[in-house]
Design a protein around this motif. Structure first.
Motif, short mmCIF file in Angstrom:
data_model
loop_
_atom_site.label_atom_id
_atom_site.label_comp_id
_atom_site.label_asym_id
_atom_site.label_seq_id
_atom_site.Cartn_x
_atom_site.Cartn_y
_atom_site.Cartn_z
N ILE A 112 -7.67 -34.16 35.55
CA ILE A 112 -9.01 -34.73 35.58
C ILE A 112 -9.45 -34.67 37.04
N VAL A 113 -10.49 -33.90 37.29
CA VAL A 113 -10.99 -33.65 38.64
C VAL A 113 -12.36 -34.30 38.77
N HIS A 114 -12.57 -35.01 39.86
CA HIS A 114 -13.88 -35.63 40.10
C HIS A 114 -14.68 -34.75 41.05
N ALA A 115 -15.83 -34.30 40.59
CA ALA A 115 -16.75 -33.52 41.42
C ALA A 115 -17.81 -34.48 41.94
N ALA A 116 -17.55 -35.06 43.10
CA ALA A 116 -18.50 -36.00 43.69
C ALA A 116 -19.79 -35.27 44.04
N GLN A 117 -20.88 -35.97 43.94
CA GLN A 117 -22.19 -35.40 44.28
C GLN A 117 -22.15 -34.81 45.68
N GLY A 118 -22.58 -33.55 45.82
CA GLY A 118 -22.61 -32.88 47.12
C GLY A 118 -21.33 -32.14 47.46
N LYS A 119 -20.29 -32.25 46.64
CA LYS A 119 -19.01 -31.59 46.92
C LYS A 119 -18.72 -30.44 45.94
N GLU A 120 -19.75 -29.96 45.26
CA GLU A 120 -19.56 -28.93 44.24
C GLU A 120 -19.01 -27.63 44.81
N VAL A 121 -19.55 -27.16 45.93
CA VAL A 121 -19.10 -25.89 46.52
C VAL A 121 -17.66 -26.02 47.00
N LEU A 122 -17.34 -27.10 47.67
CA LEU A 122 -15.98 -27.32 48.14
C LEU A 122 -15.00 -27.34 46.98
N LEU A 123 -15.31 -28.06 45.93
CA LEU A 123 -14.42 -28.15 44.78
C LEU A 123 -14.27 -26.80 44.09
N SER A 124 -15.36 -26.07 43.95
CA SER A 124 -15.29 -24.73 43.34
C SER A 124 -14.38 -23.82 44.16
N HIS A 125 -14.47 -23.91 45.47
CA HIS A 125 -13.63 -23.09 46.35
C HIS A 125 -12.15 -23.49 46.22
N VAL A 126 -11.88 -24.77 46.23
CA VAL A 126 -10.50 -25.26 46.15
C VAL A 126 -9.85 -24.84 44.83
N LEU A 127 -10.59 -24.88 43.75
CA LEU A 127 -10.02 -24.58 42.44
C LEU A 127 -10.20 -23.12 42.01
N ALA A 128 -10.77 -22.28 42.86
CA ALA A 128 -10.99 -20.88 42.50
C ALA A 128 -9.70 -20.11 42.35
N ASP A 129 -8.69 -20.45 43.15
CA ASP A 129 -7.41 -19.74 43.10
C ASP A 129 -6.46 -20.48 42.18
N THR A 130 -6.36 -20.00 40.96
CA THR A 130 -5.43 -20.63 40.02
C THR A 130 -4.05 -20.03 40.22
N PRO A 134 -1.99 -22.01 35.47
CA PRO A 134 -3.10 -22.90 35.79
C PRO A 134 -3.19 -24.08 34.82
N SER A 135 -3.60 -25.19 35.35
CA SER A 135 -3.85 -26.37 34.53
C SER A 135 -5.17 -26.18 33.80
N ARG A 136 -5.37 -27.02 32.84
CA ARG A 136 -6.67 -27.09 32.18
C ARG A 136 -7.41 -28.23 32.86
N TYR A 137 -8.66 -28.00 33.21
CA TYR A 137 -9.42 -28.99 33.97
C TYR A 137 -10.44 -29.71 33.09
N LEU A 138 -10.50 -31.00 33.28
CA LEU A 138 -11.58 -31.83 32.77
C LEU A 138 -12.32 -32.28 34.03
N VAL A 139 -13.55 -31.84 34.18
CA VAL A 139 -14.29 -32.09 35.41
C VAL A 139 -15.26 -33.24 35.20
N LEU A 140 -15.03 -34.29 35.95
CA LEU A 140 -15.85 -35.49 35.91
C LEU A 140 -16.95 -35.33 36.96
N VAL A 141 -18.20 -35.37 36.50
CA VAL A 141 -19.33 -35.23 37.41
C VAL A 141 -20.12 -36.54 37.46
N ASP A 142 -20.82 -36.76 38.56
CA ASP A 142 -21.66 -37.95 38.69
C ASP A 142 -22.97 -37.77 37.93
N ASP A 143 -23.41 -36.51 37.82
CA ASP A 143 -24.68 -36.19 37.17
C ASP A 143 -24.52 -34.86 36.45
N PRO A 144 -24.95 -34.75 35.20
CA PRO A 144 -24.82 -33.49 34.46
C PRO A 144 -25.46 -32.29 35.16
#
Length: 175
Positions: A112-130, A134-144
Motif C-alpha cells: 500500500i503506497v501513499h501518493a501524497a499530493q504533489g509527490k506524483e512524479v517522484l513516486l512514479s520515478h521511484v516505482l518505475a523500476d520493478t 514486483p509487488s502488486r501496488y495499491l496506491v492511496l491518493v489524497d485526491d482522485p
C-alpha cells in the motif's frame, strides 16, 4: 487450569504488535483487524490503557504518549485500506519507503503506497523500476485527480480514504 491472563495473552500480544507497528490507530481499525472479537478487543484495549502499555488520546490508541503529535496520516489511511483485505491477509507489516504497508494475501505480495499530493512524479520515478518479483501496488491518493499523473507499473488499484475510514477504489481508464 489456565488463568485469564494466559487465555488472553495471545490477543493482547496481537493488539500490542499492531499498535506498536502502526503507532496510532483508531478503535475501528483495531476491531476490523481482529474480526469477530469485538468485546474481547475492547476489554483488552481498556486493560492495556490501564496498564500504561498503550495510551488513548482522543479517539486514538497510541504506542507512546506523544505518538499523536507525530502521526503519519498516510500510514493511518493505509491501515484502513489493509482492513478491507484482512480476511485474505496472511501477514502484514509496515513497509519501507515508498510503501506504507506490505502484506501477503493469497500467495501474493501487496504494497500500500501513499501518493501524497504533489509527490506524483517522484513516486512514479521511484516505482518505475520493478525488480524481478514486483509487488502488486495499491496506491492511496489524497485526491482522485492525482491518478492521471501517476505512471506506476503493477498497480492493482487506486483508492482514497475518507476521514471516517471509508475506502473508495478506482481503476485507471484504459488499464
Amino acid at each position: 487450569m489456565k488463568t485469564r491472563a494466559q487465555i488472553y495473552e495471545r490477543e493482547a500480544a496481537a493488539l500490542l504488535r499492531d499498535i506498536s507497528m502502526y503507532q496510532v490507530m483508531t478503535e475501528g481499525q483495531l476491531l476490523r483487524l481482529h474480526p469477530g472479537k469485538k468485546d474481547k478487543t475492547r476489554n483488552l484495549l481498556a486493560y492495556l490503557v490501564r496498564q500504561n502499555r498503550v495510551w488513548q488520546v482522543d479517539d486514538f490508541y497510541c504506542a507512546a504518549q506523544d505518538s499523536l503529535e507525530n502521526m503519519d496520516r498516510g500510514l493511518l489511511a493505509a491501515v484502513w485500506v489493509l482492513t478491507d483485505f484482512i480476511d485474505q491477509v496472511e501477514y502484514h507489516s509496515v513497509g519501507d519507503y515508498p510503501a506504507k504497508i506490505i502484506f501477503f494475501a493469497d500467495g501474493e505480495v501487496y504494497e500500500i503506497v501513499h501518493a501524497a499530493q504533489g509527490k506524483e512524479v517522484l513516486l512514479s520515478h521511484v516505482l518505475a523500476d520493478t525488480g524481478e518479483q514486483p509487488s502488486r501496488y495499491l496506491v492511496l491518493v489524497d485526491d482522485p485527480a492525482q491518478i492521471a499523473e501517476l505512471m506506476i507499473p503493477n498497480v492493482n488499484g487506486y483508492c482514497t480514504v475518507s476521514p471516517a475510514g471509508e475506502v473508495q477504489y478506482y481503476q485507471k481508464e484504459g488499464a
